[in-house]
Design a protein around this motif. Structure first.
Motif, PDB file in Angstrom:
ATOM      1  N   SER A   1       0.828  -1.207   0.000  1.00  0.00           N
ATOM      2  CA  SER A   1       0.000   0.000   0.000  1.00  0.00           C
ATOM      3  C   SER A   1       0.862   1.256   0.000  1.00  0.00           C
ATOM      4  O   SER A   1       0.598   2.201  -0.757  1.00  0.00           O
TER       5      SER A   1
ATOM      6  N   HIS B   1     -12.164   6.059   7.030  1.00  0.00           N
ATOM      7  CA  HIS B   1     -11.785   4.786   6.428  1.00  0.00           C
ATOM      8  C   HIS B   1     -12.950   3.801   6.393  1.00  0.00           C
ATOM      9  O   HIS B   1     -13.007   2.938   5.515  1.00  0.00           O
TER      10      HIS B   1
ATOM     11  N   TYR C   1      -6.782   1.553   0.727  1.00  0.00           N
ATOM     12  CA  TYR C   1      -5.676   2.411   1.143  1.00  0.00           C
ATOM     13  C   TYR C   1      -5.203   3.298  -0.012  1.00  0.00           C
ATOM     14  O   TYR C   1      -4.869   4.476   0.192  1.00  0.00           O
TER      15      TYR C   1
ATOM     16  N   LYS D   1      -7.432   6.221  -0.451  1.00  0.00           N
ATOM     17  CA  LYS D   1      -7.281   7.205   0.623  1.00  0.00           C
ATOM     18  C   LYS D   1      -5.914   7.877   0.619  1.00  0.00           C
ATOM     19  O   LYS D   1      -5.810   9.088   0.882  1.00  0.00           O
ATOM     20  N   GLU D   2      -4.852   7.107   0.340  1.00  0.00           N
ATOM     21  CA  GLU D   2      -3.508   7.601   0.604  1.00  0.00           C
ATOM     22  C   GLU D   2      -2.832   8.246  -0.594  1.00  0.00           C
ATOM     23  O   GLU D   2      -1.909   9.038  -0.411  1.00  0.00           O
TER      24      GLU D   2
ATOM     25  N   ILE E   1       2.436   6.503   5.785  1.00  0.00           N
ATOM     26  CA  ILE E   1       1.446   5.560   5.255  1.00  0.00           C
ATOM     27  C   ILE E   1       1.756   4.139   5.708  1.00  0.00           C
ATOM     28  O   ILE E   1       0.864   3.379   6.104  1.00  0.00           O
TER      29      ILE E   1
ATOM     30  N   ALA F   1      -0.798   2.022   7.948  1.00  0.00           N
ATOM     31  CA  ALA F   1      -1.412   0.810   7.403  1.00  0.00           C
ATOM     32  C   ALA F   1      -1.066  -0.405   8.250  1.00  0.00           C
ATOM     33  O   ALA F   1      -1.869  -1.341   8.366  1.00  0.00           O
TER      34      ALA F   1
END
Length: 291
Positions: free
Chosen positions: A72, A109, A158, A161-162, A215, A219
């Motif tokens: 991710s 999330h 992820y 979002k990231e 990140i 994660a």
């Protein structure tokens, strides 16, 4: 007198939160060493860490979490830097474009998990579209994207979002460098992508690495997406830690804390790597200045 006390009063909330955090951290580490007097556990021991690192299910969960966090973080960083470079080169780093980029960041999330389920599950939008187009004849023919042992659904959530987080994290510095040193390089005959690879990207390296580590650590320790989108076996490390924490046998509590201790150790290692990189970069800049 009031002016002298004002800085300390402003720092009071931060100091209080720091004290509470340290108390929780010390308590967790103590319990991971098997010291819980209320449960009759009084002697510190590394037994629970050894047990965690030797049990096949827990080792599998550790590797599973590390794989998801690493993939991710790598893909989100690479994708974020790529889209960030396009925004900077095309001068789309302000206005409506930044509003669109920031939108996934502010969405929880849990909502991201619901989006992934509605889109990628076997009765989701893509599966129904494939069925309507005659590409599949039944639900079982649609690829298992969520609840799979590879964590594809978790990684997709992820990334959604990231990637915007990396863009938002890096774009300010990248636009500033590209607008100053980049223009100087263009005046000397360099093309836009040459400027990006030779000037902008190297000077943004530390910021990009910072975003990658943020990140990765997040994660690794996050609970919601692995719980909602992950497979039954293997379980992600935070999910397994929570299950050990709520185990009916309270003497099982040190296992949960040992799992949390592993997450903390990996996070501290990431912070140490970043610190060493920053020290090396500062030393390099100091040597260049002296020359």
């Amino acid at each position: 007198m009031k002016e002298k006390l004002m800085p300390y009063l402003l720092l009071a909330p931060q100091l209080l939160l720091t004290i509470l955090f340290m108390i929780g951290l010390i308590t967790g580490i103590t319990q991971s060493l098997g010291v819980i007097p209320a449960f009759g556990l009084k002697e510190p021991t590394y037994f629970y860490y050894k047990e965690v690192l030797s049990r096949p299910d827990m080792v599998q969960s550790l590797l599973y979490s590390l794989k998801i966090a690493l993939i991710s973080a790598v893909l989100a960083t690479a994708g974020g830097v790529f889209f960030c470079s396009i925004c900077v080169i095309k001068q789309k780093n302000r206005g409506m474009m930044m509003g669109i980029i920031q939108l996934p960041i502010i969405i929880p999330h849990v909502m991201a998990a619901l989006f992934i389920i509605n889109i990628f599950s076997r009765n989701g939008i893509l599966a129904r579209t494939a069925y309507a187009l005659g590409m599949i004849r039944e639900q079982s023919q649609f690829p298992m994207v969520i609840y799979d042992s590879h964590g594809i659904g978790i990684i997709l959530a992820y990334l959604w979002k990231e990637i915007p987080f990396i863009i938002y994290f890096v774009i300010g510095l990248m636009a500033n460098i590209n607008g100053n040193l980049g223009e100087a390089a263009v005046n000397l005959g360099a093309g836009p992508w040459t400027v990006f690879w030779k000037v902008t990207l190297p000077l943004c390296r530390n910021t990009i690495v910072s975003g990658f580590l943020i990140i990765f650590v997040f994660a690794l320790g996050a609970y919601e997406l692995p719980l909602l989108l992950g497979a039954t076996i293997p379980k992600a490390l935070p999910v397994l830690a929570y299950q050990q924490y709520i185990h009916p046998d309270l003497r099982n509590r040190p296992y949960a804390m040992a799992l949390n201790g592993i997450i903390i150790a990996v996070s501290l290692l990431s912070a140490l790597i970043y610190f060493l990189m920053m020290q090396k970069n500062m030393k390099h800049l100091t040597d260049e200045t002296q020359l």
